[in-house]
Structure formats: C-alpha cells, structure tokens
Enzyme design. Sequence first.
Site, PDB file in Angstrom:
ATOM      1  CB  CYS A 113      36.814 -13.493  23.182  1.00 48.53           C
ATOM      2  SG  CYS A 113      35.322 -14.503  23.804  1.00 48.53           S
ATOM      3  CG  HIS A 253      40.319 -15.602  23.383  1.00 49.27           C
ATOM      4  ND1 HIS A 253      39.833 -15.724  24.642  1.00 49.27           N
ATOM      5  CD2 HIS A 253      39.276 -16.087  22.542  1.00 49.27           C
ATOM      6  CE1 HIS A 253      38.902 -16.027  24.740  1.00 49.27           C
ATOM      7  NE2 HIS A 253      38.242 -16.304  23.403  1.00 49.27           N
ATOM      8  CG  ASN A 283      35.735 -18.603  25.178  1.00 45.36           C
ATOM      9  OD1 ASN A 283      36.187 -17.596  25.590  1.00 45.36           O
ATOM     10  ND2 ASN A 283      35.351 -18.514  23.753  1.00 45.36           N
TER      11      ASN A 283
HETATM   12  N1  COA Z   1      28.236 -32.020  20.972  1.00 45.91           N
HETATM   13  C1  COA Z   1      28.060 -33.172  19.662  1.00 45.91           C
HETATM   14  N2  COA Z   1      27.969 -32.840  18.737  1.00 45.91           N
HETATM   15  C2  COA Z   1      27.814 -31.281  18.407  1.00 45.91           C
HETATM   16  C3  COA Z   1      27.905 -30.362  19.348  1.00 45.91           C
HETATM   17  C4  COA Z   1      28.093 -30.810  20.740  1.00 45.91           C
HETATM   18  N3  COA Z   1      28.367 -29.734  21.646  1.00 45.91           N
HETATM   19  N4  COA Z   1      27.638 -29.271  18.879  1.00 45.91           N
HETATM   20  C5  COA Z   1      27.683 -29.509  17.372  1.00 45.91           C
HETATM   21  N5  COA Z   1      27.594 -30.606  17.379  1.00 45.91           N
HETATM   22  C6  COA Z   1      27.233 -31.536  16.027  1.00 45.91           C
HETATM   23  C7  COA Z   1      26.569 -30.600  15.155  1.00 45.91           C
HETATM   24  O1  COA Z   1      25.030 -30.745  15.224  1.00 45.91           O
HETATM   25  C8  COA Z   1      26.925 -31.341  13.608  1.00 45.91           C
HETATM   26  O2  COA Z   1      26.223 -32.412  13.545  1.00 45.91           O
HETATM   27  P1  COA Z   1      25.721 -32.929  11.855  1.00 45.91           P
HETATM   28  O3  COA Z   1      26.923 -33.080  11.403  1.00 45.91           O
HETATM   29  O4  COA Z   1      24.901 -33.958  12.254  1.00 45.91           O
HETATM   30  O5  COA Z   1      24.834 -31.667  11.396  1.00 45.91           O
HETATM   31  C9  COA Z   1      28.374 -31.589  14.069  1.00 45.91           C
HETATM   32  O6  COA Z   1      28.480 -31.539  15.378  1.00 45.91           O
HETATM   33  C10 COA Z   1      29.652 -30.718  13.414  1.00 45.91           C
HETATM   34  O7  COA Z   1      29.203 -29.341  13.758  1.00 45.91           O
HETATM   35  P2  COA Z   1      29.805 -27.882  13.325  1.00 45.91           P
HETATM   36  O8  COA Z   1      28.947 -26.984  13.859  1.00 45.91           O
HETATM   37  O9  COA Z   1      30.110 -28.262  11.880  1.00 45.91           O
HETATM   38  O10 COA Z   1      31.349 -28.348  14.290  1.00 45.91           O
HETATM   39  P3  COA Z   1      32.545 -27.849  14.092  1.00 45.91           P
HETATM   40  O11 COA Z   1      33.541 -28.545  13.742  1.00 45.91           O
HETATM   41  O12 COA Z   1      32.302 -26.354  13.303  1.00 45.91           O
HETATM   42  O13 COA Z   1      32.700 -27.175  15.518  1.00 45.91           O
HETATM   43  C11 COA Z   1      32.457 -25.600  17.310  1.00 45.91           C
HETATM   44  C12 COA Z   1      31.752 -26.628  16.270  1.00 45.91           C
HETATM   45  C13 COA Z   1      31.450 -24.317  17.664  1.00 45.91           C
HETATM   46  C14 COA Z   1      33.462 -25.880  18.227  1.00 45.91           C
HETATM   47  C15 COA Z   1      33.726 -24.491  16.342  1.00 45.91           C
HETATM   48  O14 COA Z   1      32.693 -24.078  15.041  1.00 45.91           O
HETATM   49  C16 COA Z   1      34.023 -23.438  16.875  1.00 45.91           C
HETATM   50  O15 COA Z   1      34.921 -23.436  17.898  1.00 45.91           O
HETATM   51  N6  COA Z   1      33.624 -22.145  16.454  1.00 45.91           N
HETATM   52  C17 COA Z   1      34.246 -21.018  16.985  1.00 45.91           C
HETATM   53  C18 COA Z   1      33.539 -20.686  18.208  1.00 45.91           C
HETATM   54  C19 COA Z   1      34.181 -19.846  19.301  1.00 45.91           C
HETATM   55  O16 COA Z   1      35.212 -19.925  19.335  1.00 45.91           O
HETATM   56  N7  COA Z   1      33.296 -18.755  19.778  1.00 45.91           N
HETATM   57  C20 COA Z   1      33.855 -17.994  20.446  1.00 45.91           C
HETATM   58  C21 COA Z   1      34.760 -16.916  19.976  1.00 45.91           C
HETATM   59  S1  COA Z   1      35.892 -16.144  20.863  1.00 45.91           S
END
Ligand code: COA
Length: 326
Positions: A113, A253, A283
């Site tokens: 990215c 980004h 993204n």
């Molecule tokens: N839809 C619904 N629920 C989802 C889900 C989805 N697509 N993905 C995860 N969940 C659930 C999880 O299972 C978890 O459930 P639980 O509380 O029952 O265990 C809950 O939502 C929270 O998950 P969590 O991983 O803590 O959410 P988060 O707030 O960290 O958001 C991301 C997840 C991936 C959106 C976030 O961590 C993120 O953006 N990280 C960076 C990723 C990124 O940018 N990658 C590219 C880098 S350039």
Amino acid sequence: MIRARVIGTGHYLPERVLTNFDLEKMMDTSDEWIRQRTGIEQRHVAAPDQATSDLAVLAAQRALKDAGLAPFDIDLIICCTTTPDHLFPATACLIQHRIEARNAAAFDLNAACSGFVYGLATATAFIESGRFRRVLLIGAEVATNRLNWKNRDTAVLFGDGAGAVVLQGEEGERGVLSTYLAADGADAHLLMLPAGGSRIVPTKENIGTEVHDFQMRGQELFKRAVLAFGSAIQKALEQNGISASDVDLFIPHQANVRIIQAAADRAGLSGDKVFLNLDKVGNTTAASIPIALDQALQAGRVVPGKLILLAAFGAGLTWGSAVIRW
Ligand code: COA
C-alpha cells in the site's frame, strides 16, 4: 534545481461495483459494521478478463493525454503493484508494449500500500539526478480475485483500480519537494499472501488452503498504521520546515477512515484538509493515492501553488510520505 513535477494524472475504476449490501449476501457481515469500522460503502471489482495491466493501461493513457504527451516521450515506466499480471515479466513491460512507449525502460515496484509513495521517491530521484526526464508512474491493483470471499476479515476491505501520474523534470519551485521512506520487515507477518512466490510454491495439495489467502492481523496493523502515518507526516513537516497549518491538502493512502482520522488528529491536520474517497473505492492498495489525487484534482481541491502532503502505510511493513508544491 531540477524538480519532478506532476504534469498529468489519470485513473480508471472497473465498471462493476460491489456494495456492502452485496457483501451481506455473500458472508456474515453488515453494511453498518463495514461503514462504522472502515468507512467503506462500496468498491469496484475488475471483470474476470481484466488483469492489473488492463486497468493500468487505461489510467496511463488518461494521464498521458492530460499531460499532452505522446507515449514515446516517456523515458521510464514504474508500475507499483502487489498483484502483477505474472510473477514475471514485470507488468510495467506489458504496459510499455500496450501503450507503445518504445523509448521507456520499465520495471515493477512492490511496496504494497506504500507502493505509490515509494514509486514517487524513486521517480523523483531518477529525475533529480538527470538520468530520466519523464516518468510514467502507475499504481494498479486487481486484488479482488485473490480474496477469499468467505473471509470477512479481509474481503470487505479491498477494491480494484489504477491511477497514474506523469512526472517531468523542470527548473523551478513546483514539484516534489521531499520524500520519506521507511520499512520494518520484522512485522511482515501482519499482512501477507504466503503462497505463490518461492517460499511456498502452489501445489495440488495447497491450492484452496489458507496459504493462498490474504492473512491479516487487523488490530495490530491498525495500531502500527496510526503510528506509522504519524511518523511519516512528522518527517514530511520536518523535512520542509513547515507545520500542519501550512499543508493545503492531505491525501493519505485510503485503508480505513478511522486510521486516517486518528493520524490527522494527532498531526493537527483539520478534517477539511483531508481528502477521502475510500467510501466509494475501498482500499485499492498501491492505486489508492494516485486515484485519490486525480479525483482531488477533478474536484478542484488541488490547484497550482497548493502544498500537498501524501502519506502511506502498508504490508512489509512499509510507510512513507511526500510533499508536493503543485
Ligand atoms: N463484518 C462483521 N463483523 C466483523 C467483520 C466483518 N467484516 N470482521 C470482523 N468482525 C467482527 C470480529 O469477529 C469481532 O467480533 P467479536 O467481537 O464477536 O470477536 C468484531 O467484529 C471486532 O473485530 P475487530 O477485529 O476487533 O474489529 P476492528 O475494529 O479492529 O476492525 C479492521 C477490523 C480490519 C477493520 C481494522 O482492524 C483495520 O482496519 N485494521 C487495519 C487493516 C488494514 O488497513 N489493512 C491494510 C493495511 S494497508
């Protein structure tokens, strides 16, 4: 001093749009969850016969037209991508042939990215050294055909697209003023596609298993991203002896609106100075900044004289920033 000035931009997004509501029918997720946690509402998805070079060619042709240049004017093509058409040859070579840029050297650059910012630093160094005068810099990705649509952790985040800029060496105050690049391979495991390279070659036994899926530790990445964006922005301000209030537009980004807002808040960049388009495109990895830049130009938010700050973070881990006087 010779500076690298952006003299043309273009982007291409595939026709097919996949909304969060479409995803609700494919996996256990909801529009509400995706919008609240990421800011994404929809993403574009390449057609089955569209590979990365197909998107890149369309973006490149638009950027060349915008620059008023012919393909043979280009000295170098850099294609920033994590999803090349093939392991080799480089996608940049396929683009060079398709657009008939016969005088151009061509190579791919993979910084995930952060690819566009890494590419911009590379192109700028070539131009400032006098080695090349005109560089076609492309960020292009077709990530959706590598996603596991049963894995909601990653499938909701990514979209396809391509963006391109033409850079030209010119005397004057306008152009790329600074670039900053960083990496930390110790945390490579936080976001990777394990198979397909020389470490895990595709075999009959491993096809369909998780080594062919994007593997992502979302929460850890989130924290690293906020810190990395913060440091990349700080470096950019220091390199130019400016403060956040001097920046006219921040084009980050587009990974997650919460990451961008946290980084902007910490840096003291007010919301009206932040350009966002991830609600509509998701993204798009290395394509994200050049698509956003072209859309910001079309929206009249980038005009001559403005100070533009770019920052990115991605797999590797990699991060970096650039400041452009438009
Ligand atoms: N839809 C619904 N629920 C989802 C889900 C989805 N697509 N993905 C995860 N969940 C659930 C999880 O299972 C978890 O459930 P639980 O509380 O029952 O265990 C809950 O939502 C929270 O998950 P969590 O991983 O803590 O959410 P988060 O707030 O960290 O958001 C991301 C997840 C991936 C959106 C976030 O961590 C993120 O953006 N990280 C960076 C990723 C990124 O940018 N990658 C590219 C880098 S350039």
